[in-house]
Design an enzyme around this catalytic site. Structure first.
Site, PDB file in Angstrom:
ATOM      1  CG  ASP A 147     -26.447 -17.697  -4.861  1.00  0.00           C
ATOM      2  OD1 ASP A 147     -25.757 -17.618  -3.948  1.00  0.00           O
ATOM      3  OD2 ASP A 147     -27.849 -17.847  -4.765  1.00  0.00           O
ATOM      4  CG  ASP A 334     -23.338 -16.888   0.752  1.00  0.00           C
ATOM      5  OD1 ASP A 334     -23.351 -17.548  -0.110  1.00  0.00           O
ATOM      6  OD2 ASP A 334     -24.128 -15.916   1.206  1.00  0.00           O
TER       7      ASP A 334
END
Length: 462
Positions: A147, A334
């Site tokens: 992440d 992302d």
């Protein structure tokens, strides 16, 4: 008119061939990719899921293997592929939480347990990638979610001191088995407790502890991470989160900076029966001869990674949209968002250009529950197994042109009757543009934080 003698003509022909070979194979520029003349020749069956994990680890032999959270290569074991509807529902939460954190829009009610806006996150349990990391001495290996939107690395621990223990079916870290474990923080003057709240009402709560962490082949004897002794939700059956955001204090990037110089790279696999890799330090760059770098922007809005997207091309035709469209409030890249979200005008221009190039395939309506996809085709009606798929290129400042893999262009259902353009429009003009992981597959993406730059290469081998 000058007439070339045969030897001269052959020389010029040979020179042109060698120049093309150098640019596309030795120079390995991203725009070369697999596309020729602005089109991929796509075997439509390559978009279907496979039953066996047959591919070797890609992106460098020293990398930590990356897998999808589901499918034959999953480090969680064989797991059925989720529906697109499941993925999109969670993706919507991810996008909402990212924008709320950047724009500071969370209310006290939304931050349960009194958590700050920065502690409210969202993980797409069905759309994330996993990597295996060792904790403690001897190592206890756990599968973690990659992440780039989280600073904190946290894992499930089995101490259960707060009573509401994590799911016992999921592997946890046992501090009592580690000779190097300390229940105190490795970093002075930091808070001792942590709470990670997620938009789906799942959460992890515990304390910051200190222990050895192994990112093969590198070992860090004193690493601070969250040891979660209570939680709700299953986080896709993963054992925690590997936080790769650029936070300044207790992020993995900061804690390993003396050795890795704030450099890492990943190759996300293009489907669930292949593997990618995660690399740290100089080898993240040295293993990537095709890299081209754009600058990383560093606004005051936190630890996410801002880049400067300036345009998009379809089949070598640049869309007629202004670069300023992507500049406010900006563009981020992302790892946890699946679909790329574009400003409405940019998305509509992309969709129109793509539709004009796909007239050889019958269009179909997407199921209403599968928003945000709205441009879909029945690939079985395109006239054969191999079709022409228009190349899509993202243009970044610094003359960095990134050609997307076909799996980052079309997202097919299980029988190829609904293959949809894998982009979406932003739900609100104030939201950031997000480059999702679907568009990053089969690319080497390099984060050189100290150098203030982000690199793209096309040398992932899956």
């Amino acid at each position: 008119m000058a007439i070339l003698c045969p030897s001269t003509a052959i020389y010029h022909l040979l020179f042109s061939f060698l120049l093309l070979f150098f640019l596309c194979y030795v120079g390995n520029t991203p725009v070369c990719g697999d596309a020729r003349d602005g089109y991929h020749t796509l075997d439509i069956n390559s978009l279907l899921p496979k039953s066996n994990c047959s591919a070797p680890v890609g992106g460098g032999s020293q990398g930590l293997p990356i897998t999808y959270s589901y499918g034959p290569c999953s480090q969680l074991g064989q797991k059925k592929s989720p529906s697109r509807q499941q993925i999109f529902l969670q993706d919507r939460s991810r996008v909402r939480s990212i924008n709320a954190r950047i724009l500071g829009q969370y209310s006290t009610e939304e931050s349960k347990d009194g958590g700050s806006p920065e502690s409210m996150h969202s993980l797409n349990e069905d759309g994330f990638f996993l990597v295996n990391v060792g904790f403690g001495k001897p190592q206890q290996n756990l599968n973690l979610i990659i992440d780039t939107g989280s600073d904190t690395t946290w894992i499930r621990c089995n101490s259960c001191s707060l009573g509401n223990c994590h799911n016992k079916k999921i592997p946890t870290f046992n501090p009592s088995l580690s000779s190097s474990y300390s229940n105190r923080s490795c970093i002075p003057s930091t808070k001792t407790n942590y709470t990670m709240n997620y938009e789906d009402n799942s959460y992890s709560k515990g304390v910051f502890v200190c222990d050895e962490v192994t990112l093969k082949p590198d070992v860090f004897p004193k690493f601070q991470f969250g040891c979660g002794d209570s939680g709700g939700g299953d986080f896709g059956s993963a054992s925690g989160v590997l936080g790769l955001a650029q936070g300044e204090q207790y992020s993995l990037i900061s804690q390993t900076a003396s050795k890795f110089k704030k450099k890492f790279s990943y190759c996300f696999p293009h489907n669930e029966n292949t593997r990618g890799s995660l690399l740290f330090g100089e080898k993240a760059i040295s293993a990537s001869p095709s890299l081209k770098f754009t600058r990383l922007l560093n606004p005051s809005s936190g630890s996410v990674y801002f880049v400067e997207l300036i345009g998009i091309s379809v089949a070598k035709k640049r869309l007629n949209v202004s670069s300023s469209l992507f500049a406010s409030p900006g563009t981020i890249i992302d790892s946890g968002t699946v679909i790329t979200h574009l400003p409405t005008a940019a998305y509509e221009a992309l969709r129109t250009a793509f539709q004009q190039e796909m007239l050889h395939c019958p269009s179909v309506s997407p199921p209403p529950q599968e928003k945000p996809l709205d441009t879909c085709y029945n690939l079985k009606g395109c006239g054969g197994r191999n079709i022409k798929l228009p190349e899509i290129v993202l243009h970044f400042v610094g003359e960095v042109d990134v050609s997307l893999h076909p799996s980052g262009i079309l997202w097919a259902n299980g029988d190829l009757t609904q293959a949809c353009l894998a982009f979406a429009r932003k739900s609100h003009p104030s939201h950031v543009t997000i480059i999702g992981n679907r568009q990053q597959v089969s690319l080497k993406v390099v984060y050189d934080i100290e150098g203030g730059r982000l690199g793209f290469g096309n040398d992932c081998k899956h």
